[in-house]
Design an enzyme around this catalytic site. Structure first.
Site, PDB file in Angstrom:
ATOM      1  N   LYS A  13       8.078   8.206  -2.084  1.00 51.96           N
ATOM      2  CA  LYS A  13       7.619   8.542  -3.437  1.00 51.96           C
ATOM      3  C   LYS A  13       6.271   9.272  -3.429  1.00 51.96           C
ATOM      4  CE  LYS A  13       6.381   3.749  -4.555  1.00 51.96           C
ATOM      5  NZ  LYS A  13       5.237   3.651  -3.676  1.00 51.96           N
ATOM      6  N   ARG A  88       4.551  -0.888 -11.915  1.00 48.51           N
ATOM      7  CA  ARG A  88       5.288  -1.689 -10.935  1.00 48.51           C
ATOM      8  C   ARG A  88       5.826  -2.966 -11.553  1.00 48.51           C
ATOM      9  NH1 ARG A  88       2.625   0.554  -6.099  1.00 48.51           N
ATOM     10  NH2 ARG A  88       3.662  -0.203  -4.258  1.00 48.51           N
ATOM     11  N   ARG A 127       5.279   5.285  10.105  1.00 52.40           N
ATOM     12  CA  ARG A 127       4.316   6.012   9.244  1.00 52.40           C
ATOM     13  C   ARG A 127       2.894   5.872   9.801  1.00 52.40           C
ATOM     14  NH1 ARG A 127       4.602   5.108   2.934  1.00 52.40           N
ATOM     15  NH2 ARG A 127       4.369   2.899   3.411  1.00 52.40           N
ATOM     16  N   ARG A 160      -1.066   1.981   8.330  1.00 51.74           N
ATOM     17  CA  ARG A 160      -1.623   1.311   7.158  1.00 51.74           C
ATOM     18  C   ARG A 160      -1.613  -0.193   7.381  1.00 51.74           C
ATOM     19  NH1 ARG A 160       1.203   3.482   1.681  1.00 51.74           N
ATOM     20  NH2 ARG A 160       1.193   1.265   1.228  1.00 51.74           N
ATOM     21  N   ARG A 171       6.600  -6.769   0.811  1.00 53.35           N
ATOM     22  CA  ARG A 171       6.521  -5.712  -0.215  1.00 53.35           C
ATOM     23  C   ARG A 171       7.907  -5.396  -0.771  1.00 53.35           C
ATOM     24  NH1 ARG A 171       3.777  -1.257   3.064  1.00 53.35           N
ATOM     25  NH2 ARG A 171       3.947   0.019   1.199  1.00 53.35           N
TER      26      ARG A 171
HETATM   27  P1  AMP Z   1       1.527   1.863  -2.458  1.00 54.98           P
HETATM   28  O1  AMP Z   1       0.656   2.814  -1.716  1.00 54.98           O
HETATM   29  O2  AMP Z   1       2.032   2.423  -3.763  1.00 54.98           O
HETATM   30  O3  AMP Z   1       2.636   1.293  -1.601  1.00 54.98           O
HETATM   31  O4  AMP Z   1       0.584   0.620  -2.872  1.00 54.98           O
HETATM   32  C1  AMP Z   1      -0.041  -0.186  -1.888  1.00 54.98           C
HETATM   33  C2  AMP Z   1      -0.443  -1.531  -2.470  1.00 54.98           C
HETATM   34  O5  AMP Z   1      -1.387  -1.339  -3.546  1.00 54.98           O
HETATM   35  C3  AMP Z   1       0.680  -2.349  -3.113  1.00 54.98           C
HETATM   36  O6  AMP Z   1       1.424  -3.089  -2.148  1.00 54.98           O
HETATM   37  C4  AMP Z   1      -0.114  -3.254  -4.059  1.00 54.98           C
HETATM   38  O7  AMP Z   1      -0.776  -4.297  -3.361  1.00 54.98           O
HETATM   39  C5  AMP Z   1      -1.195  -2.307  -4.571  1.00 54.98           C
HETATM   40  N1  AMP Z   1      -0.745  -1.583  -5.798  1.00 54.98           N
HETATM   41  C6  AMP Z   1      -0.583  -0.232  -5.949  1.00 54.98           C
HETATM   42  N2  AMP Z   1      -0.172   0.067  -7.183  1.00 54.98           N
HETATM   43  C7  AMP Z   1      -0.048  -1.101  -7.851  1.00 54.98           C
HETATM   44  C8  AMP Z   1       0.356  -1.465  -9.166  1.00 54.98           C
HETATM   45  N3  AMP Z   1       0.758  -0.530 -10.055  1.00 54.98           N
HETATM   46  N4  AMP Z   1       0.365  -2.787  -9.499  1.00 54.98           N
HETATM   47  C9  AMP Z   1      -0.022  -3.732  -8.622  1.00 54.98           C
HETATM   48  N5  AMP Z   1      -0.407  -3.465  -7.364  1.00 54.98           N
HETATM   49  C10 AMP Z   1      -0.429  -2.158  -6.962  1.00 54.98           C
END
Ligand code: AMP
Length: 222
Positions: A13, A88, A127, A160, A171
């Site tokens: 995404k 989310r 990744r 990461r 996740r």
């Molecule tokens: P991502 O890079 O989108 O996979 O986000 C990495 C981490 O950031 C997630 O696993 C959450 O811990 C936190 N995070 C990012 N966006 C959100 C959101 N909209 N709501 C809650 N936690 C978020």
């Protein structure tokens, strides 16, 4: 145009949101990137979210909604945006609708990228992210990444903190429980477009852009 990119971790995404934002000439807003930057720069927000992120859990809704509400008020969002990683939860989706309503605007389209779980695990474990410029690489696709150095800025490429197998499983579980209902939320609004994400980056982007063009044509012909 205001677009949301939904998808489990590792569905691409971030990559697709970036390409679509360039195509549309709007900003790409990744909540994950915003939070990671706050952690890296030791900002108060970063200290608040670091542990939750490392466990693969979600940052509380109230905090996320505040962060996104502030970001969407910035000038560069006036022409639209591609939001990646938000909403989310259904509570976040409802809050975003209220924010848009207050501005006399609305979310136009929501893309959901679908990739089989076995492929997700493979993608996430290979990744790598640049510590300097944040560019994302995949060891299976980008041969340059195996050297461990970013070809753009020369900084180190690392995994990461939340891409370890245990955290990825958590996740995915969180995604299924809390983010899957967001799909139904937008389906009911008639805005959801499901895109098969287990194809090349270019093929997925083509499918997304075609859906955008169809949406624009159907609005202008009404
Ligand atoms: P991502 O890079 O989108 O996979 O986000 C990495 C981490 O950031 C997630 O696993 C959450 O811990 C936190 N995070 C990012 N966006 C959100 C959101 N909209 N709501 C809650 N936690 C978020």
């Amino acid at each position: 145009m205001r677009v949301i990119m939904l998808g489990a971790p590792g569905t691409g995404k971030g990559t697709q949101a970036g390409l679509l934002a360039t195509y549309l000439g709007v900003v790409h807003i990744s909540t994950g990137d915003m939070l990671r930057e706050a952690v890296a720069k030791r900002r108060p927000l970063g200290r608040e979210v670091e542990e939750v992120m490392a466990q693969g859990k979600l940052v509380p809704d109230a905090l996320m909604i505040r962060v996104v509400a502030e970001r969407l008020q910035e000038h560069d969002c006036a022409r639209g945006f591609v939001l990646d990683g938000f909403p989310r939860t259904v509570a976040q989706a409802e809050a975003l609708d209220r924010l848009m309503d207050a501005q006399g605007r609305a979310v136009d389209l929501v893309f959901l990228l679908e990739v089989p779980e076995a492929e997700i695990v493979k993608r996430v474990s290979s990744r790598r992210v640049c510590l300097g410029c944040g560019r994302v690489f995949n060891l299976l696709l980008d041969q340059v990444a195996s050297a461990g150095v970013c070809p753009t800025c020369g900084a180190a490429l690392v995994q990461r903190a939340d891409d370890t197998p245990e955290t990825v499983r958590e996740r995915l579980r969180v995604y299924e429980q809390q983010t899957e209902p967001v799909r139904t939320y937008y389906q009911k609004q008639g805005k959801l477009r499901v895109i098969a994400g287990d194809r090349s980056i270019a093929e997925v982007q083509r499918a997304i852009q075609e859906a955008v063009k169809r949406a624009i044509t159907s609005t202008t012909s009404r």
